[in-house]
Design a protein around this motif. Structure first.
Motif, PDB file in Angstrom:
ATOM      1  N   GLY A  93      -1.690   3.729  -9.120  1.00  0.00           N
ATOM      2  CA  GLY A  93      -1.850   2.571  -8.123  1.00  0.00           C
ATOM      3  C   GLY A  93      -1.778   3.105  -6.845  1.00  0.00           C
ATOM      4  N   ALA A  94      -1.902   4.309  -6.432  1.00  0.00           N
ATOM      5  CA  ALA A  94      -1.808   4.703  -4.991  1.00  0.00           C
ATOM      6  C   ALA A  94      -2.995   4.439  -4.186  1.00  0.00           C
ATOM      7  N   ASP A  95      -2.864   4.057  -3.043  1.00  0.00           N
ATOM      8  CA  ASP A  95      -4.325   3.489  -2.162  1.00  0.00           C
ATOM      9  C   ASP A  95      -4.841   4.746  -1.518  1.00  0.00           C
ATOM     10  N   ASP A  96      -4.317   6.061  -1.499  1.00  0.00           N
ATOM     11  CA  ASP A  96      -4.856   7.157  -0.756  1.00  0.00           C
ATOM     12  C   ASP A  96      -3.896   8.357  -1.023  1.00  0.00           C
ATOM     13  N   TYR A  97      -4.482   9.624  -0.946  1.00  0.00           N
ATOM     14  CA  TYR A  97      -3.802  10.639  -1.338  1.00  0.00           C
ATOM     15  C   TYR A  97      -4.230  11.634  -0.127  1.00  0.00           C
ATOM     16  N   PRO A 149       1.041  -1.168   0.129  1.00  0.00           N
ATOM     17  CA  PRO A 149      -0.015  -0.131  -0.056  1.00  0.00           C
ATOM     18  C   PRO A 149       0.947   1.345  -0.016  1.00  0.00           C
ATOM     19  N   VAL A 150       0.380   2.318  -0.652  1.00  0.00           N
ATOM     20  CA  VAL A 150       1.367   3.619  -0.890  1.00  0.00           C
ATOM     21  C   VAL A 150       0.255   4.605  -0.670  1.00  0.00           C
ATOM     22  N   LEU A 151       0.528   5.601   0.219  1.00  0.00           N
ATOM     23  CA  LEU A 151      -0.245   6.707   0.695  1.00  0.00           C
ATOM     24  C   LEU A 151       0.424   8.085   0.198  1.00  0.00           C
ATOM     25  N   THR A 202      -6.788   2.546   8.241  1.00  0.00           N
ATOM     26  CA  THR A 202      -7.976   2.076   7.308  1.00  0.00           C
ATOM     27  C   THR A 202      -7.389   1.345   6.019  1.00  0.00           C
ATOM     28  N   ILE A 203      -6.192   1.941   5.624  1.00  0.00           N
ATOM     29  CA  ILE A 203      -5.405   1.147   4.352  1.00  0.00           C
ATOM     30  C   ILE A 203      -5.076  -0.254   4.891  1.00  0.00           C
TER      31      ILE A 203
END
Length: 226
Positions: free
Chosen positions: A94-98, A74-76, A114-115
């Motif tokens: 492909g990021a999981d959040d920003y 996972p990448v934020l 959450t991630i």
């Protein structure tokens, strides 16, 4: 759990390290994109916090390198780049959040948890919910074979809902992801844009996919088979 922070602002990296270690995480830091990419290849990280503007490799390139070798860590993204095009680009890569700087640490911590609870977000070329298909690379969406004419904000909004299909997304989170982190979630801009999106995604079709959760936000799910 072990996290990697790729951040060239020393004060920010130190602040993140201290706060996350106090919450039970093990932290590695890289101040250069190339070094960060190397650590990501060698280390077994549960999540990576990634800036965009970095010396060496930029954040976009670091994430692309990860996903090219099918690394689903996972990448934020945590960055000062806050326009819609950047958010769309980050999610498409492909990021999981920003999250946009400046940020509240409590929110960052909640997003991280959450991630980690839901595990790596399996990025696919196409997101699908019922008869809705979203081609994240070509920036196109269709329903029942009909191409949807979406604005960039509408595409980002629909992609956000589709990536978390079945989860209720709050108006505050939608506002932060699609507009600005300091956006006043009490305003009706989210609802206005959701109304316009529904007119394109739901109104021409028999079954609705976008549902309102009163007082909270919205959820995208196919309820026709219940």
């Amino acid at each position: 759990m072990k996290l990697l922070i790729i951040e060239d602002e020393i004060k920010t990296a130190g602040f993140l390290k201290k706060g996350l270690e106090e919450n039970g995480f093990s932290i590695d830091i890289a101040e250069d994109g190339g070094i960060g990419a190397s650590l990501a290849r060698q280390g077994d990280y549960d999540l990576i916090i990634l800036d965009v503007m970095l010396p060496g490799l930029d954040g976009w390139s670091v994430l692309q390198a990860l996903r090219r070798r099918r690394d689903l860590t996972p990448v934020l993204f945590l960055t000062a780049r806050d326009n819609v095009a950047d958010r769309v680009h980050g999610l498409e890569l492909g990021a999981d959040d920003y999250i946009v700087k400046p940020f509240a640490f409590s929110e960052l911590l909640a997003r991280i948890r959450t991630i980690l609870r839901r595990g790596p977000l399996r990025q696919a070329a196409t997101l699908q919910v019922g008869d809705l298909e979203i081609d994240v690379q070509r920036h196109r969406a269709s329903r029942a074979g009909c191409v949807l004419d979406l604005t960039p904000k509408e595409f980002l909004l629909l992609s956000l809902l589709a990536r978390r299909a079945g989860d209720v997304i709050t108006r505050t989170l939608i506002a932060e992801q699609v507009w600005d982190i300091n956006f006043d979630s009490g305003a009706n801009v989210v609802d206005v844009h959701m109304h316009r999106l529904r007119a394109k995604v739901d109104d021409p079709f028999a079954a609705r996919l976008i549902h309102t959760v009163r007082g909270i936000g919205y959820v995208l799910e196919d309820r026709s088979r219940r």
